[in-house]
Every structure is written in structure tokens, then in C-alpha cells.
Design a protein around this motif. Structure first.
Motif, mmCIF file in Angstrom:
data_model
loop_
_atom_site.group_PDB
_atom_site.id
_atom_site.type_symbol
_atom_site.label_atom_id
_atom_site.label_comp_id
_atom_site.label_asym_id
_atom_site.label_seq_id
_atom_site.Cartn_x
_atom_site.Cartn_y
_atom_site.Cartn_z
ATOM 1 N N LEU A 60 -52.652 24.454 42.076
ATOM 2 C CA LEU A 60 -52.763 23.443 43.125
ATOM 3 C C LEU A 60 -51.902 22.228 42.786
ATOM 4 C CD1 LEU A 60 -56.606 23.501 43.863
ATOM 5 C CD2 LEU A 60 -54.797 24.497 45.239
ATOM 6 N N SER A 61 -51.915 21.793 41.516
ATOM 7 C CA SER A 61 -51.097 20.613 41.162
ATOM 8 C C SER A 61 -49.622 20.931 41.258
ATOM 9 C CB SER A 61 -51.386 20.081 39.760
ATOM 10 O OG SER A 61 -52.483 20.620 39.199
ATOM 11 N N LEU A 62 -49.253 22.159 40.936
ATOM 12 C CA LEU A 62 -47.838 22.528 41.056
ATOM 13 C C LEU A 62 -47.398 22.426 42.514
ATOM 14 C CD1 LEU A 62 -45.312 23.585 39.656
ATOM 15 C CD2 LEU A 62 -46.086 25.885 40.161
ATOM 16 N N ALA A 63 -48.245 22.929 43.412
ATOM 17 C CA ALA A 63 -47.909 22.847 44.833
ATOM 18 C C ALA A 63 -47.799 21.398 45.274
ATOM 19 C CB ALA A 63 -48.973 23.564 45.663
ATOM 20 N N ARG A 64 -48.618 20.557 44.669
ATOM 21 C CA ARG A 64 -48.631 19.141 45.028
ATOM 22 C C ARG A 64 -47.306 18.457 44.675
ATOM 23 N NH1 ARG A 64 -51.947 14.500 43.603
ATOM 24 N NH2 ARG A 64 -52.379 15.100 41.476
ATOM 25 N N THR A 65 -46.634 18.967 43.635
ATOM 26 C CA THR A 65 -45.426 18.279 43.182
ATOM 27 C C THR A 65 -44.151 18.783 43.839
ATOM 28 O OG1 THR A 65 -45.370 19.765 41.311
ATOM 29 C CG2 THR A 65 -46.277 17.593 40.914
ATOM 30 N N ILE A 66 -44.174 19.969 44.457
ATOM 31 C CA ILE A 66 -42.878 20.496 44.909
ATOM 32 C C ILE A 66 -42.709 20.470 46.418
ATOM 33 C CG2 ILE A 66 -42.386 21.925 42.888
ATOM 34 C CD1 ILE A 66 -43.427 24.308 44.521
ATOM 35 N N PHE A 67 -43.687 19.900 47.131
ATOM 36 C CA PHE A 67 -43.540 19.862 48.586
ATOM 37 C C PHE A 67 -43.659 18.447 49.101
ATOM 38 C CE2 PHE A 67 -45.459 24.205 48.110
ATOM 39 C CZ PHE A 67 -44.306 24.886 48.408
ATOM 40 N N ALA A 68 -43.060 18.236 50.283
ATOM 41 C CA ALA A 68 -43.285 17.003 51.016
ATOM 42 C C ALA A 68 -44.460 17.238 51.967
ATOM 43 C CB ALA A 68 -42.045 16.607 51.803
ATOM 44 N N ARG A 69 -45.088 16.139 52.383
ATOM 45 C CA ARG A 69 -46.218 16.258 53.300
ATOM 46 C C ARG A 69 -45.734 16.715 54.670
ATOM 47 N NH1 ARG A 69 -47.256 11.086 54.225
ATOM 48 N NH2 ARG A 69 -48.273 10.834 52.240
ATOM 49 N N LEU A 70 -46.432 17.689 55.246
ATOM 50 C CA LEU A 70 -46.066 18.134 56.581
ATOM 51 C C LEU A 70 -46.726 17.247 57.627
ATOM 52 C CD1 LEU A 70 -46.392 21.988 56.198
ATOM 53 C CD2 LEU A 70 -44.306 20.664 56.337
ATOM 54 N N ARG A 71 -46.209 17.318 58.849
ATOM 55 C CA ARG A 71 -46.878 16.638 59.953
ATOM 56 C C ARG A 71 -48.002 17.526 60.444
ATOM 57 N NH1 ARG A 71 -41.861 15.303 62.628
ATOM 58 N NH2 ARG A 71 -42.249 17.141 63.866
ATOM 59 N N ILE A 72 -48.971 16.941 61.164
ATOM 60 C CA ILE A 72 -50.138 17.726 61.594
ATOM 61 C C ILE A 72 -49.729 18.870 62.515
ATOM 62 C CG2 ILE A 72 -50.747 16.122 63.495
ATOM 63 C CD1 ILE A 72 -53.411 17.641 61.344
ATOM 64 N N ASP A 73 -48.731 18.627 63.402
ATOM 65 C CA ASP A 73 -48.317 19.704 64.306
ATOM 66 C C ASP A 73 -47.624 20.826 63.551
ATOM 67 O OD1 ASP A 73 -46.365 17.705 63.884
ATOM 68 O OD2 ASP A 73 -45.086 18.641 65.376
ATOM 69 N N GLN A 74 -46.846 20.440 62.514
ATOM 70 C CA GLN A 74 -46.172 21.463 61.703
ATOM 71 C C GLN A 74 -47.183 22.273 60.909
ATOM 72 O OE1 GLN A 74 -43.621 18.854 59.526
ATOM 73 N NE2 GLN A 74 -41.938 19.052 60.983
ATOM 74 N N MET A 75 -48.239 21.575 60.436
ATOM 75 C CA MET A 75 -49.265 22.249 59.634
ATOM 76 C C MET A 75 -49.981 23.290 60.481
ATOM 77 S SD MET A 75 -52.698 22.189 58.710
ATOM 78 C CE MET A 75 -53.508 22.684 57.214
ATOM 79 N N ILE A 76 -50.329 22.913 61.725
ATOM 80 C CA ILE A 76 -51.052 23.841 62.603
ATOM 81 C C ILE A 76 -50.151 25.012 62.976
ATOM 82 C CG2 ILE A 76 -52.013 24.038 64.929
ATOM 83 C CD1 ILE A 76 -53.105 21.176 64.414
ATOM 84 N N ASN A 77 -48.877 24.703 63.253
ATOM 85 C CA ASN A 77 -47.899 25.756 63.510
ATOM 86 C C ASN A 77 -47.852 26.765 62.378
ATOM 87 O OD1 ASN A 77 -46.483 26.034 65.796
ATOM 88 N ND2 ASN A 77 -45.025 24.406 65.370
ATOM 89 N N LEU A 78 -47.728 26.226 61.160
ATOM 90 C CA LEU A 78 -47.617 27.075 59.974
ATOM 91 C C LEU A 78 -48.849 27.959 59.871
ATOM 92 C CD1 LEU A 78 -46.083 27.516 57.182
ATOM 93 C CD2 LEU A 78 -47.745 25.930 56.261
ATOM 94 N N CYS A 79 -50.043 27.362 60.001
ATOM 95 C CA CYS A 79 -51.274 28.111 59.794
ATOM 96 C C CYS A 79 -51.489 29.165 60.878
ATOM 97 C CB CYS A 79 -52.471 27.173 59.746
ATOM 98 S SG CYS A 79 -52.577 26.316 58.189
ATOM 99 N N TRP A 80 -51.251 28.792 62.146
ATOM 100 C CA TRP A 80 -51.536 29.746 63.220
ATOM 101 C C TRP A 80 -50.439 30.762 63.415
ATOM 102 C CZ3 TRP A 80 -56.059 30.845 64.879
ATOM 103 C CH2 TRP A 80 -57.079 29.883 64.850
ATOM 104 N N LYS A 81 -49.184 30.364 63.170
ATOM 105 C CA LYS A 81 -48.090 31.294 63.447
ATOM 106 C C LYS A 81 -47.834 32.254 62.298
ATOM 107 C CE LYS A 81 -45.167 29.125 66.901
ATOM 108 N NZ LYS A 81 -44.046 28.208 66.998
ATOM 109 N N TYR A 82 -48.018 31.781 61.078
ATOM 110 C CA TYR A 82 -47.642 32.633 59.934
ATOM 111 C C TYR A 82 -48.835 33.021 59.077
ATOM 112 C CZ TYR A 82 -43.160 30.856 61.404
ATOM 113 O OH TYR A 82 -42.078 30.529 62.161
ATOM 114 N N ILE A 83 -49.641 32.032 58.660
ATOM 115 C CA ILE A 83 -50.647 32.320 57.645
ATOM 116 C C ILE A 83 -51.806 33.125 58.210
ATOM 117 C CG2 ILE A 83 -52.151 31.254 55.931
ATOM 118 C CD1 ILE A 83 -50.008 29.537 55.260
ATOM 119 N N ALA A 84 -52.325 32.734 59.384
ATOM 120 C CA ALA A 84 -53.452 33.477 59.944
ATOM 121 C C ALA A 84 -53.072 34.922 60.300
ATOM 122 C CB ALA A 84 -54.028 32.735 61.151
ATOM 123 N N PRO A 85 -51.925 35.159 60.979
ATOM 124 C CA PRO A 85 -51.551 36.567 61.227
ATOM 125 C C PRO A 85 -51.367 37.357 59.938
ATOM 126 C CG PRO A 85 -50.256 35.120 62.598
ATOM 127 C CD PRO A 85 -51.005 34.248 61.657
#
Lengths: 313, 127, 409
Positions: free
Chosen positions: A270-295
Motif C-alpha cells: 500500500l505504501s509503495l502504491a502511495r509513492t508512485i501515483f498522483a491523486r486521481l480525480r473523482i470522475d477518473q476514479m469512478i471511470n477506472l473502477c467501473w470500466k476496468y476493475i469491476a469487469p
């Protein structure tokens, strides 16, 4: 009776869980600092922060609903602590196992997010309310992939009891490899649940100050913070029990050390993920979760079901 | 190639590197030679032209005549902005910048330093 | 304003802002419908203070207009004085000024890259760029004696010379920085989460950039090919070869690209300056009293075009000093860029102009807290106060008033 009290108050209850979550916070912060080429805090920093916050004044905003505002931190704390009792730590059995406890654990781990929402919403400050709204929007985005990714190994084991799942996987160790992709998805969802970068949208410092926690101070904030730490430990323990189910018959001492190692490994990821990404916007986060991760999680569930049909029986 | 987690290699490499943080109070930092720190005053060189007082942007330095060709300097370290213009303005090199930079004191009075021939180059607080 | 709209105060105290300034956002859910900017929280009365001090003292005051571009403001101010006094500054001094200016640009752009990382929640980028920025800070301390307010300039030249060993140190540092900058160019253009947060955000088309008067990297990222270093060369820039970086992206991503590529140009300029630096004196004798006259000086600061106006009247004090910091030109652009964008884009869009609010504030408006009235002092009272103040400074405006037939006199 004495045994129950010992379980609840000392081990693996209140005292152990608190100390372990502060340790996990230390590991998270220190590792993050090391990855960023900094020195990082000394080992007592999380405890010192906690004690300092306890000593500070509690301020309840005038326009806030004071009952809900003051109640939420303790509810968050209690819910995560309760979840802790139902997760197998170093034995195949949890402290209080019962059938279908997996569902109870998942729902108990959802409660903190709901308390963030209610606490933030009833604080009635613009920043808290935006944070609260974002927290609940985010909840709908990550919860489905998390449930699906944990449901798949449960389906494969043919049970909804965590204790029976660990027993099943210690008999079929190679099936764990099948769930590695699920593990990755659950990690991403856990990042969302714990509101850590890249999904720290509800408490994005540079946008909405501290989101839900903007108006919290003193003891209430201290309890919220330790509840988040405990949620991290409980979530990591759940992931360790479901996706890294090996070494449960090593005896108490070795098994306990292995358990600590597993949880800290998940925390380190979890800490590694915290250091290598920028914060996403809420719309991008929902896009990511519904379009890619949930399927993807759904697809893996189907794969697990097919494998179950062909191989296991 | 555009992909997420582009920094992961450097980040993991940092795990085995020494932290870049300088552990300041425990490890002292050596200032460069041209550092503009606390002022040093040589009363025997001073001719009392008061150019330093005239050019000081923050009225931090006061030169006083105490006897025949004898001068003292009162430097207010709290007012001084360490631009070292007085060092440039002085025609007789009676002022000099030093590398000393740890000048924090508990009261404002302790920051007022009087340098005369008796207390030369000492930084005892004015009583 | 719809019934569901609400207002969010960003500032004067807010984690996204490093300096106090107030933005009032009108929101519709997560979307910003309009934004108003209120400047003036950092008004320090620097212009007025300059009129009460000698030119030499003013250098150090002007240098403190901005902490990050201290050399820019000091050089801009001194160029105006030198023009009025007709001083021929030695060539070596001009080269040293250029060197410090470019080192300052390097440290400012690296600082910006880190701040941009922080605003989009990428703290690792902040830690790494600021770690590497220490290299150039150390070089500046070595050359000038301090990390922030370099105090390198004086009227008629520079205060400190550069030795051969120092040249070697600079070259070594430049090599390190160039290598690191290449890495950051790679990160900024190839990391998905960064691109997602930067591209398409804070759009400023060419026409809008021109109409709203954007300057510096903000304008150049919209394709406005404008750079004072090339268009109106000062110091040694007329003799150096460099490219003006422009970009067609028109968004925050473009601004990031312009800044990192400008870093590469800066290394090129630093190497040229060190190679071509002529021998000779570093300063000419400057008079304490500057003859009457006025001058306008332009300078390409890291954030854009910096403008200083100085009017001298034959005494050792300026009669009028006017400072226009680049942020003032860019701050209206922010309101335009944030319209109909998400709240989450607010920090990075504000940061993308590399704002420096303390440098910008030239006036403040006070309000009576009880009545809300803005009238602390009536206009005639302010006028007569001002005339009296200038008379005490030895400037008499009564002739001027007669000449222009100002009513009330």
C-alpha cells in the motif's frame, strides 16, 4: 468469562489491535519516507501524535449536529475492532468464528466509510460536506470490485466462512496462485477504502483541506485516526487471510510472526502504491473502477467458477 | 512508453540509498566562504565615516564615537538583513561578514551586540 | 446562481496556497461555475518605502519583493537606474548577472515542478525535485553567499567575482542537473496518472492568452512566442544562442513541458556564459545621486515578464518606483481557466501559473468591519495628505497642480 474479557480487551482485542495499528502506521510512514529518500519519523511518532491529539481541546462546530459529530469516531473504532475478531489471524480459526462471517467482516469494514460520511456531512462545513459526498461516491466505486474479488476465492472454496476458507486453501495450496489477480484488484480497492493516494480524493489536502476531518480536532480526531489505522490492519489481515493462506499450522509463535510479516507486506504494498501515483480525480476514479476493475473482477469470478467445476470436484 | 507507476524503479532504488535529508542540529553544515553571516567589526580600523550607517537598509548598525579616534559599533542582529552592504561600503575594511549563522536568542535584548576595542569580536549581550 | 449552487472560499488560508490570497469559487456540485479573485492580503507598501530610502538601500528592499526571483527584481530595478544614470556596465558583470539569472530560473522551475507534483497529490515528485534543487541552491550559495536573497547586484555591476574553481563547480552541477532534468521530462511525459491530471486541464487558447495578457511560460504554453530575453535583450542575452520554448498543448501539461524544456535551455545558456565570460572589472563607480530622468526596464523572470519603472529627480532617492510582477498579468487568466472545470483541478490550475502573490500585491482595499464601507479616507483628504508627504521629501507638486488646473486647488 475471563477468557472473553482477555480476548476483547488485551489480545487480540483492544490493546493488541491498537498497538499493532500504530506500528503499521509507523511502518507505512517510515517506508514511504525511505522510498522518497527522506529520513522519516522515529518509531514513537504515531503514539506521540495520538497522545498529543488526546491532550488537545475538542471543538464541536456550532452549526454541527453534536450527537452524530461526537459519536462517529467511536463507531468507526468499534466497527473495525469487531471486524478484527472474525478474521483468522495466525490459526485457521478466528477468535469468534461462525458461518458466513466473511460477509459480516466486509460489512463491518464498510462502516468506517459511512461514519466518515455522516461525521463530515453533519459537521456542516463546505469542505467537510464535499469530502463526505466524495467518500460516499468513492464507496460505490471500490466496494463492488472488493466484494467480487473476495467472493471469487470464497466461491472456489465453496464457503462463506473465513475459517473454512483457510482450511480449504491449506489443503489446496496451488489454487492460491489462481487468485493472484484477485489479490491485485483487492489491493486497489483497499487503497480506495483506506483513502490513500491515488484514491485519497475524499481528504485531498490541496483541494478540500482535510475533507471529512476538516472540523475534527482533539480526542475525536485521535479516535478517527486510530480507527483508520485499525481499518488498514484489519483490511490487510483480511487480504492476508484470503489471498495468502499458508503457514497456519506452524504453531503459535512462528505462526504469529508469519502473520505479522504478511500484514506488514500488504501494508508495504500500500505504501509503495502511495509513492508512485498522483491523486486521481473523482470522475477518473469512478471511470477506472467501473470500466476496468469491476469487469475484471467479474471475469475472474467466472474463471474461478469454471475452475471449480472442472478441477475441484 | 506511457504507463502508470513510471517512477517505481527509482523509488525502489531509494530504499537502499542514504536519505538526502541533512541531520542538521547533529551534523553541522559548513557554510561557503562568501557566506554573509554575523558581522565582525574591527574598532581599531574604523575612522568613523558612518558610511555603513548611511547605507544600511534596515538601520541595524550604529557607530558611536567614544573617545579620540575610538569608536564602538552597536549591531542589532534582529534588524540586520545580512546583505553585507556595510562591508562593501566601508572604505577601511573595518567590517567583515563571518560564517556564523546560528544567531537565535531568547530575548530581543540579547540580539543587540556592542563591539568596542575591549569586547572586540566577542558577542556578549548588552546588559 | 442556481439554488443548488454554493460558494467555497479558497484562501486566504488554504493548503493549496502557499501565500495568502482569496479565491471565491461558486460551485455546482463538483463543477466550478465562476470564480472571483481578491488580491491585497500581502500588500507591504514596498513602492512607497522605496521613495523614502536611498537607491543603494532600495536594492535590498526590491530584492525582497520576491523570495524566489529575488535576482530578477533586483536586476530589473538596477537596469532602470543604470539607464537613467547612463552607466556603461562592464561586460563581465553582465555575464555574471546572466549566469545568476539562469541559475535562478533553474531553481525556480525545479521548485515549480515539485509544487505541481504536490498539488496533484504526487509527493514523491516533490521530494525528488526539491532534493535535486539543493544542488543549484548550493551553487548559488557558493557564488553569492546566500541561498535565497543573493544580493549579487549593485548599481553599475555585480558585487562578487567568479573564480576558475567556481566555474568548474558550476559545470559539474549543471551536468548532474541536466541528467536529472532528462529523467523528469521522461516522468512528466510518460507517467499515466500525471498526464491524466494535467492534460486538458486549465485550457487557455492562443487568442485568450493574448487578450488576457498572459506572460511567461503560461503564455508560451499556449503558443504565444514571447520572451524578453530574445525580444528585448538585456544583460548578456543578446550575445547568447538559445531557443524560446513554445508549446501547442494550451493546458497545464503544456506549461509543465515548457518549463522542463526551458530548464534544458538554461543549462545551455549557463555553459555558454561560462565559456564566453570575458575578463575585466566587475563594476563601475556609480554616483550616489542619480540625475533626473525616468526609465522602464523589462526582464524575463522565471514566471514571465517583470516590469519596473523608476523616476529619478536628481537626489539620492527615487521619486517613484513601480513594480509589475508577472503574476499580476497571469492572475486573471486563472479565473478564465477554471470556469466549468472540476474543483479537483483548482490547485493545479492555480499552481500552473506559478503564482507569487506577495510579489503581486501593490495595493489593498480596506473595509470598515462594522459598516462595510470602503471609505476610510476621502479622496481630497488622501490627495492633500500625499502632497504634504511629498513636500516633506523635498518634492513640490503645487506647480504641477497649477499647470494641469486640478479642481480644488
Amino acid at each position: 468469562m475471563a477468557n472473553v474479557l482477555f480476548n476483547i480487551l488485551i489480545f487480540p482485542g483492544f490493546l493488541f489491535a491498537s498497538v499493532f495499528s500504530l506500528t503499521a502506521e509507523y511502518v507505512d510512514r517510515k517506508l514511504c519516507a525511505k522510498l522518497q529518500n527522506r529520513v522519516g519519523p522515529p518509531w514513537y511518532q504515531p503514539l506521540a501524535d495520538f497522545i498529543k491529539l488526546l491532550a488537545k481541546e475538542d471543538i464541536v462546530p456550532q452549526q454541527a449536529d453534536s450527537t452524530i459529530f461526537t459519536l462517529m469516531p467511536s463507531i468507526a473504532f468499534t466497527a473495525t475492532l469487531t471486524a478484527f475478531f472474525c478474521i483468522p489471524l495466525w490459526q485457521t480459526q478466528s477468535v469468534y468464528p461462525f458461518s458466513s462471517d466473511l460477509i459480516v467482516v466486509l460489512y463491518l469494514l464498510t462502516i468506517p466509510t459511512l461514519t466518515f460520511f455522516l461525521g463530515g456531512w453533519y459537521a456542516r462545513s463546505v469542505f467537510s460536506m464535499i469530502g463526505a459526498a466524495r467518500a460516499i461516491i468513492q464507496l460505490f466505486a471500490y466496494e463492488i470490485p472488493l466484494f467480487l474479488s473476495i467472493l471469487a476465492p470464497a466461491m472456489l472454496a465453496g464457503t462463506l466462512s473465513l475459517s473454512e476458507m483457510t482450511v480449504f486453501y491449506s489443503h489446496h495450496p496451488w489454487l492460491v496462485l489462481l487468485n493472484l489477480m484477485n489479490f491485485a484488484i483487492a489491493l486497489v480497492a483497499l487503497l480506495g477504502k483506506l483513502e490513500k493516494t491515488p484514491f485519497d480524493i475524499p481528504e485531498a489536502e490541496t483541494e478540500i483541506v482535510a475533507g471529512t476531518f476538516t472540523e475534527y480536532s482533539g480526542r475525536l480526531l485521535a479516535f478517527f485516526r486510530i480507527a483508520i489505522d485499525m481499518e488498514m490492519v484489519a483490511g490487510s489481515s483480511l487480504l492476508a487471510a484470503v489471498f495468502l493462506p499458508f503457514g497456519f499450522n506452524l504453531g503459535p509463535a512462528l505462526g504469529f510472526i508469519l502473520y505479522l510479516a504478511k500484514v506488514l507486506f500488504v501494508v508495504a504494498l500500500l505504501s509503495l502504491a502511495r509513492t508512485i501515483f498522483a491523486r486521481l480525480r473523482i470522475d477518473q476514479m469512478i471511470n477506472l473502477c467501473w470500466k476496468y476493475i469491476a469487469p475484471a473482477a467479474f471475469l475472474l469470478l467466472v474463471v474461478d467458477l469454471i475452475v471449480k467445476g472442472f478441477i475441484v470436484k | 512508453m506511457i504507463r502508470p507507476g513510471r517512477m517505481i524503479i527509482q523509488v525502489l532504488r531509494s530504499l537502499f540509498k542514504k536519505p538526502a535529508t541533512s541531520l542538521y542540529p547533529f551534523v553541522k553544515t559548513e557554510m561557503p566562504d562568501k557566506f554573509r553571516g554575523k558581522l565582525k567589526y574591527y574598532p581599531e580600523k574604523c575612522i568613523g565615516c558612518m558610511l555603513c550607517m548611511k547605507d544600511c537598509p534596515s538601520d541595524a548598525i550604529v557607530i558611536k564615537k567614544v573617545g579620540e579616534k575610538k569608536y564602538i559599533a552597536e549591531i542589532n542582529l534582529a534588524r540586520c538583513i545580512y546583505c553585507a552592504q556595510c562591508v562593501d561600503s566601508c572604505p577601511k575594511d573595518a567590517l567583515e561578514s563571518t560564517k556564523e549563522f546560528e544567531l537565535a536568542k531568547l530575548t530581543r535584548d540579547q540580539l543587540k551586540v556592542v563591539i568596542s576595542e575591549e569586547t572586540q569580536s566577542s558577542s556578549e549581550p548588552k546588559t | 446562481m442556481h439554488s443548488h449552487d454554493f460558494q467555497i472560499p479558497i484562501g486566504p488560508q488554504h493548503p493549496a496556497l502557499k501565500e495568502p490570497e482569496s479565491f471565491l469559487l461558486t460551485m455546482h456540485g463538483e463543477k466550478i461555475t465562476s470564480m472571483t479573485v481578491r488580491l491585497g492580503y500581502n500588500h507591504r507598501g514596498i513602492e512607497k518605502a522605496c521613495e523614502a530610502q536611498s537607491y543603494i538601500q532600495d536594492i535590498y528592499l526590491i530584492e525582497r519583493v520576491c523570495g524566489i526571483c529575488s535576482h530578477s527584481h533586483a536586476t530589473c530595478f538596477i537596469q532602470a537606474i543604470e539607464e537613467i544614470a547612463g552607466l556603461a556596465v562592464p561586460k563581465r558583470a553582465l555575464y555574471i548577472r546572466t549566469l545568476i539569472a539562469e541559475l535562478e530560473r533553474v531553481h525556480s522551475h525545479l521548485l515549480w515542478l515539485g509544487v505541481a507534483g504536490h498539488e496533484i497529490g504526487f509527493d514523491t515528485l516533490l521530494m525528488y525535485t526539491w532534493r535535486d534543487r539543493e544542488v543549484v541552491m548550493d551553487i548559488l550559495a557558493l557564488l553569492t553567499g546566500n541561498r535565497v536573497n543573493y544580493s549579487m547586484n549593485t548599481i553599475g555591476g555585480v558585487r562578487r567575482d567568479i573564480t576558475a574553481e567556481q566555474k568548474q563547480e558550476i559545470l559539474k552541477a549543471t551536468d548532474t542537473l541536466e541528467e536529472r532534468t532528462k529523467y523528469y521530462i521522461q516522468i512528466a511525459t510518460e507517467e499515466t496518472t500525471i498526464i491524466k491530471r494535467l492534460s486538458g486541464v486549465g485550457m487557455l487558447l492562443y487568442d485568450d492568452a493574448v487578450n488576457l495578457g498572459a506572460v511567461g511560460p503560461t503564455a508560451r504554453a499556449s503558443g504565444v512566442d514571447r520572451d524578453i530575453r530574445r525580444d528585448d535583450p538585456y544583460a548578456a542575452y543578446g550575445e547568447l544562442k538559445f531557443n524560446v520554448i513554445t508549446d501547442k498543448h494550451c493546458d497545464v501539461y503544456g506549461r509543465a513541458v515548457v518549463r522542463v524544456l526551458e530548464l534544458m535551455e538554461s543549462y545551455k545558456i549557463i555553459r555558454q556564459v561560462l565559456a564566453d565570460m570575458p575578463e575585466g572589472p566587475i563594476t563601475v563607480k556609480a554616483p550616489r545621486k542619480i540625475p533626473a530622468g525616468e526609465a522602464l526596464s523589462r526582464y524575463e523572470a522565471p514566471r514571465g515578464e517583470d516590469v519596473h519603472y523608476v523616476k529619478a529627480n536628481g537626489t539620492d532617492r527615487p521619486e517613484r518606483v513601480k513594480v509589475r510582477a508577472p503574476t499580476l498579468a497571469n492572475v486573471q487568466v486563472v479565473a478564465h481557466m477554471l470556469k466549468d472545470r472540476y474543483l479537483a483541478d483548482m490547485p493545479i490550475v492555480i499552481a500552473a501559473i506559478d503564482p507569487c502573490f506577495s510579489c503581486t500585491d501593490r495595493l489593498t482595499s480596506l473595509r470598515d468591519s462594522d459598516s462595510g464601507s470602503k471609505n476610510y479616507m476621502t479622496w481630497p483628504a488622501l490627495r492633500s495628505y500625499s502632497i504634504e508627504w511629498h513636500r516633506k521629501q523635498g518634492i513640490d507638486f503645487s506647480d504641477l497642480n497649477k499647470k494641469f488646473k486640478v479642481p480644488g486647488n
